[in-house]
Design a protein around this motif. Structure first.
Motif, short mmCIF file in Angstrom:
data_model
loop_
_atom_site.label_atom_id
_atom_site.label_comp_id
_atom_site.label_asym_id
_atom_site.label_seq_id
_atom_site.Cartn_x
_atom_site.Cartn_y
_atom_site.Cartn_z
N GLY A 162 60.58 36.92 49.80
CA GLY A 162 60.17 37.40 51.11
C GLY A 162 60.13 38.92 51.21
N ASP A 163 60.23 39.59 50.08
CA ASP A 163 60.22 41.06 50.07
C ASP A 163 58.82 41.58 50.38
OD1 ASP A 163 61.42 43.71 49.33
OD2 ASP A 163 59.89 43.58 47.75
N GLU A 164 58.74 42.44 51.40
CA GLU A 164 57.42 42.92 51.84
C GLU A 164 56.69 43.70 50.76
OE1 GLU A 164 57.11 45.07 55.52
OE2 GLU A 164 58.32 43.58 56.57
N THR A 165 57.42 44.56 50.06
CA THR A 165 56.80 45.35 49.00
C THR A 165 56.28 44.45 47.90
OG1 THR A 165 58.31 47.16 49.51
CG2 THR A 165 57.17 47.27 47.40
N GLY A 166 57.09 43.50 47.52
CA GLY A 166 56.66 42.53 46.50
C GLY A 166 55.42 41.78 46.93
N GLU A 167 55.43 41.36 48.18
CA GLU A 167 54.26 40.63 48.71
C GLU A 167 53.01 41.49 48.68
OE1 GLU A 167 55.63 39.37 52.53
OE2 GLU A 167 56.59 37.55 51.76
N ALA A 168 53.17 42.76 49.04
CA ALA A 168 52.02 43.67 49.07
C ALA A 168 51.47 43.90 47.66
CB ALA A 168 52.42 44.99 49.72
N VAL A 169 52.39 44.08 46.70
CA VAL A 169 51.95 44.29 45.31
C VAL A 169 51.19 43.06 44.82
CG1 VAL A 169 52.71 44.56 42.91
CG2 VAL A 169 53.77 45.93 44.72
N VAL A 170 51.75 41.89 45.07
CA VAL A 170 51.13 40.65 44.59
C VAL A 170 49.76 40.46 45.25
CG1 VAL A 170 51.29 38.13 44.74
CG2 VAL A 170 53.25 39.47 43.95
N LYS A 171 49.71 40.70 46.55
CA LYS A 171 48.44 40.49 47.27
C LYS A 171 47.35 41.41 46.72
CE LYS A 171 46.49 40.36 51.90
NZ LYS A 171 46.64 40.75 53.30
N GLN A 172 47.73 42.68 46.53
CA GLN A 172 46.74 43.65 46.02
C GLN A 172 46.34 43.31 44.58
OE1 GLN A 172 45.25 46.04 47.85
NE2 GLN A 172 43.97 46.56 46.09
N TYR A 173 47.32 42.88 43.78
CA TYR A 173 47.02 42.52 42.39
C TYR A 173 46.06 41.33 42.34
CZ TYR A 173 47.73 40.84 37.62
OH TYR A 173 47.52 40.40 36.33
N ILE A 174 46.31 40.34 43.16
CA ILE A 174 45.42 39.16 43.17
C ILE A 174 44.02 39.58 43.64
CG2 ILE A 174 45.00 36.88 44.19
CD1 ILE A 174 48.06 36.49 44.26
N LYS A 175 43.99 40.52 44.57
CA LYS A 175 42.67 41.04 45.02
C LYS A 175 41.93 41.69 43.84
CE LYS A 175 40.70 44.62 48.00
NZ LYS A 175 39.50 44.06 48.60
N TYR A 176 42.65 42.45 43.04
CA TYR A 176 42.00 43.07 41.87
C TYR A 176 41.49 42.00 40.91
CZ TYR A 176 43.80 47.72 43.19
OH TYR A 176 44.07 48.90 43.83
N ILE A 177 42.29 40.98 40.68
CA ILE A 177 41.80 39.88 39.82
C ILE A 177 40.53 39.30 40.44
CG2 ILE A 177 42.30 37.64 38.78
CD1 ILE A 177 45.27 38.28 38.95
N ALA A 178 40.60 39.04 41.76
CA ALA A 178 39.48 38.38 42.44
C ALA A 178 38.19 39.20 42.35
CB ALA A 178 39.83 38.13 43.91
N GLU A 179 38.31 40.51 42.50
CA GLU A 179 37.10 41.35 42.47
C GLU A 179 36.37 41.19 41.13
OE1 GLU A 179 35.70 42.92 44.87
OE2 GLU A 179 37.23 43.40 46.34
N GLY A 180 37.15 41.18 40.05
CA GLY A 180 36.54 41.00 38.72
C GLY A 180 36.03 39.58 38.53
N VAL A 181 36.78 38.62 39.01
CA VAL A 181 36.35 37.22 38.87
C VAL A 181 35.04 36.99 39.63
CG1 VAL A 181 36.91 34.86 39.59
CG2 VAL A 181 38.62 36.23 38.37
N ILE A 182 34.94 37.55 40.83
CA ILE A 182 33.68 37.41 41.60
C ILE A 182 32.53 38.07 40.84
CG2 ILE A 182 32.50 37.95 43.77
CD1 ILE A 182 35.33 37.96 45.10
N ASN A 183 32.80 39.24 40.29
CA ASN A 183 31.76 39.89 39.47
C ASN A 183 31.28 38.96 38.37
OD1 ASN A 183 31.98 42.21 41.01
ND2 ASN A 183 32.96 43.46 39.43
N VAL A 184 32.23 38.36 37.65
CA VAL A 184 31.88 37.47 36.54
C VAL A 184 31.06 36.28 37.04
CG1 VAL A 184 32.81 35.87 34.83
CG2 VAL A 184 33.87 38.11 35.13
N ILE A 185 31.47 35.73 38.16
CA ILE A 185 30.75 34.57 38.70
C ILE A 185 29.35 34.96 39.16
CG2 ILE A 185 30.71 32.89 40.59
CD1 ILE A 185 33.78 32.72 40.33
N ASN A 186 29.23 36.09 39.85
CA ASN A 186 27.90 36.52 40.31
C ASN A 186 26.96 36.76 39.13
OD1 ASN A 186 28.66 36.32 42.95
ND2 ASN A 186 28.77 38.52 43.34
N ILE A 187 27.50 37.18 38.01
CA ILE A 187 26.67 37.39 36.83
C ILE A 187 26.40 36.09 36.10
CG2 ILE A 187 26.58 38.44 34.53
CD1 ILE A 187 28.23 40.77 35.66
#
Lengths: 315, 315
Positions: B229-254
């Protein structure tokens, strides 16, 4: 043998009879009148196909197939355009409709893929098996050719390289995402970048070139200012070419095509655009000099690419 | 029929006899001792290949080929590793050397491509023709499978999806560019992001989990903190997953692959990672619900992927 290629656009339907080397024997066009029902539009496409065959003096038995390049998301397997907003198409059965008038195999793909196939078969990437064609226009069109054929994924919706994010949380793109390559490297993006620079630098030659009317700024204005030695124009052009390069390097690192073809009006800038672009790409690609590198070339077929590429779908 | 797959790593050489469905019949490994001359390393690979064939009790005439997955840039046509820094390979003729000991066809490709081929032939993407496998590790490994085969471009150096820029002028990447996906979505990047957050938020559970020793932060720490439930941990994880998602979406769009496979240690987080990732991807992909969509799955073959994929090179 010959193939008919039909380039269905928002304004005109263009069709041509094309030989298997991608040479247009005869071509003609009619207005799309896009507000009509799709049945009427497709009937006109079929009539135009018949006309270009007849006017070419090629006997029907020497015509192998008809290809249709349309904007929108295709279902290539079933010869359907699944959706396109500009033509208001929703699951339009192009093959089925065409075959009411012509007893020939009908192939359907989208226009960006046809342009790429045309450059591969008869243009800047002729003689290669693997190429990627990028068109810098209102948006960024892209088509991927692998083993001489269009690659667009299992659902035919791939190849949208313009909609890959190069700046997370960056400029708003028309697709809904933020930071797509299209939002930085299309002609539309260049115009936006030029306008911003003109506002921020009122003394710039950009403002003089358009008599202070920002609405007159087009994709050429920043290049014209730069060539006059205008610092603002030079900065806009340099940054714009960098945006193109970042996406081009991405494409090369992924695909390592033999040739990467760049088309669109901005290519008229020629070496003024290409030379710095090639420098940036050379410096940035992942694999260095030890192995053969992708060549960057400008598109050769211009407005005929749609017809030639559509024809090549069934060649 | 069977194929031998050899997974050449910096620490160990692993080899297995594999059936055409991708099942390992018998496997073994020996230390690479990478400081040695390549001739010695390859001799050990050949001996190990012979051993796994013998111990499998499969007659030699039922062995179709040998595949070698190696780090580095391959020349698949000639069975060479052009360069790899970790093993100090420069134009190492793996095929030629192997064939001094074994009279079988020898195929060579890089390890990321072999992992992707393994997942395609016998893992998370089994039964599909088109898939992309992304491995989030020290870097980002990636392999592209089209029509059941590895796609890596005309010079075999493509498929470097980790080295596509998602943030122009962003984080420095090991490849020399700035802003590569690898610099945001690899395990290394997650550790860097976690450390920064720990420094900026001294009260965060991240610091407690590592007893204030930032060097103890690994790719699990932010996830562990978030689950507390640590806010900092949650923020890091959320942002990290967003970075994964951005690349994954790129791969899918291509690519619009049937399946996009994600591997690497971070996948042990399971649905805690995958569910938000899938949400973000669904919201971001260019083609919406009207057509079939790419499935996102986690890698299935783990450490065996190298052997299985190498074997499948010649299957």
């Amino acid at each position: 043998m010959y193939c008919v290629g039909i380039d269905l656009g928002g304004t005109n339907i263009a069709a041509g009879l094309v030989d298997l080397d991608g040479n247009i024997i005869y071509k003609d066009s009619v207005p799309t009148q896009r507000q009509r029902q799709y049945q009427e539009i497709i009937k006109d496409m079929a009539m135009l196909a018949k006309e270009v065959i007849e006017k070419s003096n090629v006997p029907m038995e020497k015509v192998k197939s008809i290809g249709v390049g349309s904007p929108g998301t295709p279902d290539c397997k079933n010869g359907i355009i699944v959706y396109n907003n500009n033509l208001n198409f929703r699951n339009v059965p192009i093959r089925e409709e065409m075959q009411k008038y012509l007893d020939l195999p009908v192939y359907v793909d989208n226009d960006a893929n046809c342009a790429a196939l045309a450059e591969s078969a008869a243009g800047a990437a002729k003689g290669t098996k693997t190429s990627v064609t990028i068109t810098l226009g209102t948006g960024i069109g892209s088509g991927i050719i692998i083993d001489g054929k269009v690659y667009s994924g299992f659902n035919f919706a791939g190849g949208e390289i313009g909609h890959t994010v190069i700046v997370v949380d960056g400029e708003q793109c028309t697709c809904g995402r933020k930071g797509c390559w299209e939002a930085y490297a299309s002609a539309t993006a260049l115009i936006r970048q030029t306008k911003r620079a003109a506002v921020e630098n009122p003394e710039s030659a950009i403002n003089k070139l358009v008599d202070g009317d920002l609405d007159k700024i087009d994709a050429k204005t920043a290049f014209d200012a730069a060539k006059l030695g205008d610092e603002t124009g030079e900065a806009v052009v340099k940054q714009y070419i960098k945006y193109i390069a970042e996406g081009v390097i991405n494409v090369i690192n992924i695909f390592m095509p033999e040739v990467l073809v760049i088309g669109g009006g901005v290519c008229k800038e020629g070496d003024y655009l290409l030379n710095p672009l090639k420098e940036m790409v050379k410096a940035g690609v992942y694999s260095k000099e030890e192995i053969p590198q992708t060549q960057i070339k400008t598109a050769q077929l211009g407005n005929d690419a749609g017809i030639v590429g559509a024809a090549m779908l069934g060649a």
